[in-house]
Design an enzyme around this catalytic site. Sequence first.
Site, PDB file in Angstrom:
ATOM      1  CE  LYS A  32      -2.482   1.494   3.673  1.00  0.00           C
ATOM      2  NZ  LYS A  32      -2.550   2.937   3.693  1.00  0.00           N
ATOM      3  CG  ASP A  59      -5.178   4.515   1.484  1.00  0.00           C
ATOM      4  OD1 ASP A  59      -6.183   4.715   1.276  1.00  0.00           O
ATOM      5  OD2 ASP A  59      -4.809   4.389   2.808  1.00  0.00           O
ATOM      6  CE  LYS A  61      -8.001   6.680   4.110  1.00  0.00           C
ATOM      7  NZ  LYS A  61      -6.477   6.249   3.901  1.00  0.00           N
ATOM      8  CG  HIS A  63     -14.001  13.817  -0.503  1.00  0.00           C
ATOM      9  ND1 HIS A  63     -14.254  13.750   0.817  1.00  0.00           N
ATOM     10  CD2 HIS A  63     -15.150  14.116  -0.968  1.00  0.00           C
ATOM     11  CE1 HIS A  63     -15.360  14.210   1.032  1.00  0.00           C
ATOM     12  NE2 HIS A  63     -15.972  14.052  -0.211  1.00  0.00           N
ATOM     13  CG  ASP A  64     -11.777  17.517  -6.013  1.00  0.00           C
ATOM     14  OD1 ASP A  64     -12.757  18.061  -6.637  1.00  0.00           O
ATOM     15  OD2 ASP A  64     -10.646  17.998  -5.737  1.00  0.00           O
ATOM     16  CB  THR A 123     -10.997   3.931  12.356  1.00  0.00           C
ATOM     17  OG1 THR A 123      -9.764   4.167  11.447  1.00  0.00           O
ATOM     18  CG2 THR A 123     -11.504   2.870  11.562  1.00  0.00           C
ATOM     19  CD  GLN A 193      -4.989   1.128  13.458  1.00  0.00           C
ATOM     20  OE1 GLN A 193      -5.761   1.233  13.743  1.00  0.00           O
ATOM     21  NE2 GLN A 193      -4.308   0.989  12.258  1.00  0.00           N
ATOM     22  NE  ARG A 214       1.831   1.672  13.330  1.00  0.00           N
ATOM     23  CZ  ARG A 214       0.834   2.444  13.737  1.00  0.00           C
ATOM     24  NH1 ARG A 214       1.109   3.322  14.647  1.00  0.00           N
ATOM     25  NH2 ARG A 214      -0.352   2.411  13.572  1.00  0.00           N
TER      26      ARG A 214
HETATM   27  O1  C5P Z   1       0.890   0.248  11.031  1.00  0.00           O
HETATM   28  P1  C5P Z   1      -0.631  -0.314  11.202  1.00  0.00           P
HETATM   29  O2  C5P Z   1      -0.812  -1.559  10.890  1.00  0.00           O
HETATM   30  O3  C5P Z   1      -1.660   0.168  12.020  1.00  0.00           O
HETATM   31  O4  C5P Z   1      -0.874   0.350   9.371  1.00  0.00           O
HETATM   32  C1  C5P Z   1      -2.264   0.419   9.105  1.00  0.00           C
HETATM   33  C2  C5P Z   1      -2.262   1.267   7.744  1.00  0.00           C
HETATM   34  O5  C5P Z   1      -3.810   1.357   7.450  1.00  0.00           O
HETATM   35  C3  C5P Z   1      -1.918   2.867   7.883  1.00  0.00           C
HETATM   36  O6  C5P Z   1      -1.436   2.952   6.380  1.00  0.00           O
HETATM   37  C4  C5P Z   1      -3.273   3.382   8.013  1.00  0.00           C
HETATM   38  O7  C5P Z   1      -2.997   4.661   7.435  1.00  0.00           O
HETATM   39  C5  C5P Z   1      -4.165   2.443   7.356  1.00  0.00           C
HETATM   40  N1  C5P Z   1      -5.511   2.965   7.719  1.00  0.00           N
HETATM   41  C6  C5P Z   1      -5.929   2.721   9.108  1.00  0.00           C
HETATM   42  N2  C5P Z   1      -7.221   2.888   9.247  1.00  0.00           N
HETATM   43  C7  C5P Z   1      -8.028   3.104   8.492  1.00  0.00           C
HETATM   44  C8  C5P Z   1      -7.910   3.507   6.984  1.00  0.00           C
HETATM   45  C9  C5P Z   1      -6.238   3.040   6.897  1.00  0.00           C
HETATM   46  O8  C5P Z   1      -5.117   2.218   9.849  1.00  0.00           O
HETATM   47  N3  C5P Z   1      -9.331   3.396   8.933  1.00  0.00           N
END
Ligand code: C5P
Length: 235
Positions: A32, A59, A61, A63-64, A123, A193, A214
């Site tokens: 991604k 990714d 996103k 929006h326009d 989220t 998260q 991560r």
């Molecule tokens: O490091 P981690 O596993 O938290 O990365 C999750 C990836 O998914 C990041 O690139 C983050 O920007 C993306 N993402 C997210 N939550 C969302 C949409 C995208 O964590 N709702």
Amino acid sequence: MPSPLIVALDVSSPEQALSLATQLAPVVGAVKVGSELFTSAGPDIVRRLRDAGVSVFLDLKFHDIPTTVAKAVAAATRLDVQMLTLHTSGGRQMMQAAVASAGETAARLGTTPPVVLGVTVLTSLDDQALAELGLGAGVGRHVERLAGLAASAQLPGLVCSPLELRALRAILPPTMQLITPGIRAAEDAPGDQKRTMSAREALTAGANALVIGRPICAAPNPRAAAEKILESLLP
Ligand code: C5P
């Protein structure tokens, strides 16, 4: 079966991104490329990843207005990405214009169109943040509303939180692809998260693919970390 793992290359240097992508290519379905990497390394990083044979999830996103999003989707299709994102809150016409643009551009090039994925409610937003935007129905109801709109606009998939999977599977056509971030094993650091699931739980709840950053990229051995997640999915 192709790997359901999509690794988020949340790094700013193209060298770091390419090095991670090439070590992980044999065990992940795609990488991604998000706003940070794209803004610092430009479309060239997508070309280099594609030249290395890696599938790319762009990714950004979008929006326009529909015309602008259609042109951005056409540009992404010319870069030969396999998936891209837009905000479903851009509305039905914008989503339809995006899907049509992906299909028409790919047909002209003789390539496969990217899967256009919709983002519903970020989220990072909670009920109070939505209320401040004048959206008083709450996150759950608003996610379902936007998901239904996306399905009726013929969007082929959505990005959603793992905790939304079961409710969305219950109301969406079974062909809709659901891609989820927020994946953590019990032993992983959650980072920022808050509401997570393990890879196995998310696939059981109805996810088609998992975006993981991560837990793979920050591991001492990213390839081994990805393989361990794949092993956790074995019956
Ligand atoms: O490091 P981690 O596993 O938290 O990365 C999750 C990836 O998914 C990041 O690139 C983050 O920007 C993306 N993402 C997210 N939550 C969302 C949409 C995208 O964590 N709702």
